[in-house]
Write a protein that holds these residues in place. Structure first.
Motif, mmCIF file in Angstrom:
data_model
loop_
_atom_site.group_PDB
_atom_site.id
_atom_site.type_symbol
_atom_site.label_atom_id
_atom_site.label_comp_id
_atom_site.label_asym_id
_atom_site.label_seq_id
_atom_site.Cartn_x
_atom_site.Cartn_y
_atom_site.Cartn_z
ATOM 1 N N PHE A 173 -3.451 19.060 64.836
ATOM 2 C CA PHE A 173 -4.104 19.106 66.146
ATOM 3 C C PHE A 173 -5.596 19.378 65.958
ATOM 4 C CE2 PHE A 173 0.317 19.985 67.287
ATOM 5 C CZ PHE A 173 0.491 19.128 68.357
ATOM 6 N N THR A 174 -6.282 18.393 65.413
ATOM 7 C CA THR A 174 -7.709 18.524 65.153
ATOM 8 C C THR A 174 -8.347 17.139 65.181
ATOM 9 O OG1 THR A 174 -9.324 19.267 63.512
ATOM 10 C CG2 THR A 174 -7.277 18.390 62.671
ATOM 11 N N GLY A 175 -9.648 17.116 65.375
ATOM 12 C CA GLY A 175 -10.337 15.827 65.434
ATOM 13 C C GLY A 175 -10.300 15.089 64.118
ATOM 14 N N GLU A 176 -10.417 15.844 63.009
ATOM 15 C CA GLU A 176 -10.358 15.248 61.674
ATOM 16 C C GLU A 176 -9.329 15.999 60.849
ATOM 17 O OE1 GLU A 176 -13.760 13.625 58.841
ATOM 18 O OE2 GLU A 176 -13.589 15.808 58.687
ATOM 19 N N LEU A 177 -8.399 15.279 60.278
ATOM 20 C CA LEU A 177 -7.342 15.921 59.501
ATOM 21 C C LEU A 177 -7.936 16.638 58.292
ATOM 22 C CD1 LEU A 177 -4.660 13.074 59.630
ATOM 23 C CD2 LEU A 177 -4.672 15.219 60.913
ATOM 24 N N PRO A 391 0.828 11.684 54.313
ATOM 25 C CA PRO A 391 -0.322 12.214 55.070
ATOM 26 C C PRO A 391 -1.639 11.544 54.689
ATOM 27 C CG PRO A 391 1.089 14.006 54.362
ATOM 28 C CD PRO A 391 1.604 12.761 53.687
ATOM 29 N N GLU A 392 -1.782 11.208 53.399
ATOM 30 C CA GLU A 392 -3.005 10.540 52.969
ATOM 31 C C GLU A 392 -3.123 9.152 53.600
ATOM 32 O OE1 GLU A 392 -5.394 9.399 48.863
ATOM 33 O OE2 GLU A 392 -3.424 10.341 48.779
ATOM 34 N N ALA A 393 -1.999 8.442 53.666
ATOM 35 C CA ALA A 393 -2.016 7.121 54.290
ATOM 36 C C ALA A 393 -2.325 7.227 55.782
ATOM 37 C CB ALA A 393 -0.664 6.431 54.075
ATOM 38 N N ILE A 394 -1.707 8.191 56.447
ATOM 39 C CA ILE A 394 -1.928 8.379 57.886
ATOM 40 C C ILE A 394 -3.378 8.735 58.174
ATOM 41 C CG2 ILE A 394 -1.382 9.955 59.804
ATOM 42 C CD1 ILE A 394 1.502 9.984 58.786
ATOM 43 N N ALA A 395 -3.996 9.500 57.269
ATOM 44 C CA ALA A 395 -5.374 9.956 57.491
ATOM 45 C C ALA A 395 -6.370 8.803 57.539
ATOM 46 C CB ALA A 395 -5.778 10.936 56.391
ATOM 47 N N THR A 396 -6.020 7.642 56.989
ATOM 48 C CA THR A 396 -6.944 6.503 56.977
ATOM 49 C C THR A 396 -6.807 5.622 58.221
ATOM 50 O OG1 THR A 396 -5.367 5.089 55.793
ATOM 51 C CG2 THR A 396 -6.819 6.459 54.456
ATOM 52 N N LEU A 397 -5.834 5.920 59.091
ATOM 53 C CA LEU A 397 -5.605 5.095 60.271
ATOM 54 C C LEU A 397 -6.478 5.539 61.432
ATOM 55 C CD1 LEU A 397 -1.676 5.009 60.247
ATOM 56 C CD2 LEU A 397 -3.244 3.325 59.265
ATOM 57 N N PRO A 398 -6.839 4.618 62.322
ATOM 58 C CA PRO A 398 -7.493 5.023 63.570
ATOM 59 C C PRO A 398 -6.542 5.908 64.385
ATOM 60 C CG PRO A 398 -7.707 2.647 63.203
ATOM 61 C CD PRO A 398 -6.744 3.154 62.186
ATOM 62 N N GLY A 399 -7.068 6.965 64.975
ATOM 63 C CA GLY A 399 -6.207 7.904 65.700
ATOM 64 C C GLY A 399 -5.263 8.637 64.772
ATOM 65 N N SER A 400 -5.784 8.998 63.588
ATOM 66 C CA SER A 400 -4.935 9.574 62.539
ATOM 67 C C SER A 400 -4.240 10.861 62.978
ATOM 68 C CB SER A 400 -5.772 9.836 61.284
ATOM 69 O OG SER A 400 -6.885 10.674 61.590
ATOM 70 N N SER A 401 -4.913 11.680 63.785
ATOM 71 C CA SER A 401 -4.311 12.943 64.213
ATOM 72 C C SER A 401 -3.045 12.692 65.032
ATOM 73 C CB SER A 401 -5.308 13.768 65.031
ATOM 74 O OG SER A 401 -6.408 14.152 64.233
ATOM 75 N N VAL A 402 -3.068 11.683 65.876
ATOM 76 C CA VAL A 402 -1.898 11.362 66.701
ATOM 77 C C VAL A 402 -0.748 10.920 65.817
ATOM 78 C CG1 VAL A 402 -0.983 9.847 68.508
ATOM 79 C CG2 VAL A 402 -3.315 10.741 68.681
ATOM 80 N N TRP A 403 -1.042 10.067 64.837
ATOM 81 C CA TRP A 403 0.008 9.587 63.932
ATOM 82 C C TRP A 403 0.562 10.727 63.083
ATOM 83 C CZ3 TRP A 403 2.259 5.326 65.060
ATOM 84 C CH2 TRP A 403 1.557 4.300 65.680
ATOM 85 N N ALA A 404 -0.311 11.660 62.693
ATOM 86 C CA ALA A 404 0.143 12.804 61.912
ATOM 87 C C ALA A 404 1.084 13.682 62.730
ATOM 88 C CB ALA A 404 -1.057 13.626 61.433
ATOM 89 N N VAL A 405 0.738 13.916 64.000
ATOM 90 C CA VAL A 405 1.599 14.717 64.883
ATOM 91 C C VAL A 405 2.963 14.046 65.021
ATOM 92 C CG1 VAL A 405 1.951 15.473 67.267
ATOM 93 C CG2 VAL A 405 -0.264 15.827 66.158
#
Length: 612
Positions: A173-177, A391-405
């Protein structure tokens, strides 16, 4: 006769028990209502009141699932766990792609499904937990305590995985993982945006995601090994406490509450996996990853290791031997079609494993393409996949925080319902064995979850990953295979396949076919015996990265494994020493002990051992 006068039109009632007659099934109650009118005339009426359902022993009837779907979702939720996501796809890729499905499905048909069916049937017929069902052959009751202990041991470290997922969820839950860059306080000088961690060099390189997991979450850099644990980290301890609270309030009322919780925890992973797949296949390189996952190399089937790994995966992915299936099915209605349930739930488990591979390898293909490295450099299993690579793959996506959640909510739900199953196995198994605990289920459940929490604290220290690795290696490896082997022998040989088949026919009106009976008596026990031998023969001491555990830690691990397995011979010796008729009483169902007195012991006849 009631003589007390009642003023006005006031109504009173008295309940008087009626003595049971010879043709009644249980006590009845008659409610006598006395009404006194203004004119002094008295009227009486009586109403038959149905008492609480009781069985022939005068005990209250066992509670049942609120709905059939509650049971199915609970079984599916337990069987479909993190291993379906982080182990099966990797095994499939490593062992010949689509060719791996050949040994996997083969062992599924000859051992997985028959054993799954066997546990559901024995639990439903006897309506007791893992220990109580062995009234069918008292000498084997020790195996019930074996599987209860194993489930308890697994809970010591499995809940920690869920707490890691919860920690990641909060961090998302942050702007940048926080695992995107190397400029954080926990990063080491060796952190780099991408590192080939498969090669050993003088200067160790690690990705931000890897350092986040090991240094920010685990704080493993502050420990020198298992003999240097340190204090529990308050962040992980808090997450672990939240997990324990969730488990308690899911289990404290029995299947009435847990059956509702699984409506979310068992269905959410399928929604999230579908969403992640739809996103994953749109990424560059995803199709290459899926092709690698499905590529067929039948030459790999000549390697014995491929067959062994397929057999091992079957043993652990279905959840047989933990006592959970027995506990869950014991709350079914007696006439429930457990055969159909076994086919449906075991098939869904395998299909989920296969489906999750598309999700995993679409993202692994993307990582391979993004960093321009071979797929085998990013493909891995276990915690490294879901807490580092993904998590590393998700971090490169647009809207990464949403995908991580979304991703970590899936991990939470995958873990919670499996943890609920393990806890239910312990609770049901013990309260069915020690009847006085029935009245104190809520308090006993609290005792179990708090005890689990206290032991789990060792896994959230600085060196907690070493304790976690040791428990993961020894708690449910060889011991679970041994437990299922003894369970299969006890039911198929000593209780008897023919008698067991009669029980199933009594429940569902259909006798198991010859295929199932042959599997129970010959194929599955031989398969399990082979797996136990292979497990001992191929044993390797645990390690974490380059860290090798000291001899005392390995000895402690073996003591843990043996402590559950020794319940079988110890209880057998106890039974032989305490029962008056020695062996005859010990191997005869408790309901037939009167036949032993007349010299009628089925197990002492050749027909009992030869019939299928």
């Amino acid at each position: 006769m009631l003589t007390e006068s009642v003023p006005g039109s006031l109504m009173s009632s008295v309940v008087a028990p009626e003595k049971p007659t010879s043709n009644t099934m249980g006590p009845k109650e008659v409610e006598l209502i006395l009404v006194k009118e203004q004119n002094g005339v008295q009227f009486t009426s009586s109403t038959l009141v149905a008492p609480a359902q009781t069985n022939t022993n005068g005990e209250e009837e066992r509670e049942t699932w609120g709905k059939k779907i509650d049971f199915l979702l609970s079984v599916i939720g337990f069987a479909v766990d993190l291993a379906n996501v982080w182990r099966f796809p990797y095994l499939c890729y490593k062992n010949g792609g689509g060719a791996f499905l050949v040994p996997y499905l083969f062992f599924m048909v000859i051992a997985g499904m028959p054993l799954f069916y066997m546990e559901l049937a024995v639990g439903q017929y006897n309506r007791e937990g893992a220990a109580g069902v062995w009234k069918i052959c008292p000498i084997f009751k020790g195996v019930g305590f074996t599987v209860i202990l194993i489930s308890l041991y697994v809970g010591f470290y499995y809940n920690v995985i869920i707490s890691w997922a919860l920690f990641y969820l909060f961090s998302s839950f942050t702007g940048e993982l926080p695992w995107v860059h190397c400029n954080n306080s926990w990063n080491s000088p060796n952190c780099s945006d991408w590192a080939d961690n498969s090669s050993v060099s003088d200067i160790y390189k690690a990705t931000p995601a890897q350092e986040y997991f090991e240094r920010a979450v685990l704080h493993i850099q502050d420990s020198n090994g298992i003999d240097d644990l340190g204090r529990p980290r308050w962040q992980l301890t808090s997450c672990l406490a939240v997990v324990i609270v969730l488990l308690y309030f899911s289990l404290w009322k029995g299947v009435k509450t847990s059956g509702k919780v699984v409506w979310i925890t068992a269905t959410m992973p399928y929604v999230v996996l579908t969403v992640l797949l739809l996103r994953g296949v749109t990424l560059p390189g995803a199709i290459d990853g899926i092709k690698a996952y499905l590529s067929v190399d039948f030459l790999r089937l000549c390697d014995a290791k491929v067959w062994i790994e397929a057999a091992t995966q079957i043993c652990f992915s279905l959840g047989v031997g933990f006592g959970v299936l027995i506990a869950f099915s014991s709350y079914n209605k007696f006439s429930n079609n457990c055969y159909r349930d076994a086919i449906i739930t075991s098939s869904i488990n395998s299909l989920t494993s296969f489906f999750s591979g598309f999700v995993v390898f679409s993202f692994l293909g993307y990582m391979s393409h993004k960093h321009n490295v071979a797929l085998d450099k990013v493909a891995r299993d276990g915690a490294g996949l879901v807490f580092v690579i993904y998590p590393e793959a998700i971090a490169t996506l647009p809207g990464s925080s949403v995908w991580a959640v979304i991703f970590f909510i899936m991990l939470l739900t995958l873990g919670i319902d499996s943890a609920m199953g393990g806890m239910e196995s312990v609770i049901t198994g013990l309260i069915d064995e020690f009847k006085f605990l029935h009245k104190h289920r809520e308090l006993f459940t609290l005792f179990i979850v708090v005890s689990t929490f206290l032991i789990s604290l060792f896994c959230v220290t600085n060196g907690g990953m070493y304790v976690f690795t040791l428990l993961d290696h020894f708690a449910a490896g060889t011991s679970i295979l041994f437990g299922v082997l003894i369970e299969a022998i006890g039911i198929a040989w000593f209780y008897g396949v023919d008698r067991f088949s009669d029980d199933i026919e009594e429940m569902i009106g259909q006798r198991p076919g010859r295929y199932w009976r042959l599997c129970w008596k010959f194929v599955s026990p031989c398969f399990l015996l082979f797996m136990v031998v292979v497990s001992f023969a191929t044993f390797n001491p645990p390690n974490y990265g380059s860290y090798m555990f000291p001899p005392w830690a390995n000895m402690l691990g073996w003591c843990l494994a043996i402590s559950s397995m020794t319940m079988v011979p110890l209880y057998a010796i106890y039974k032989l020493c305490t029962l008056p008729g020695k062996l005859a009483y010990a191997i005869t169902p408790e309901t037939e002990h009167h036949l032993v007195e007349n010299g009628e012991v089925r197990q002492f006849t050749l027909h009992h051992w030869l019939v299928v």
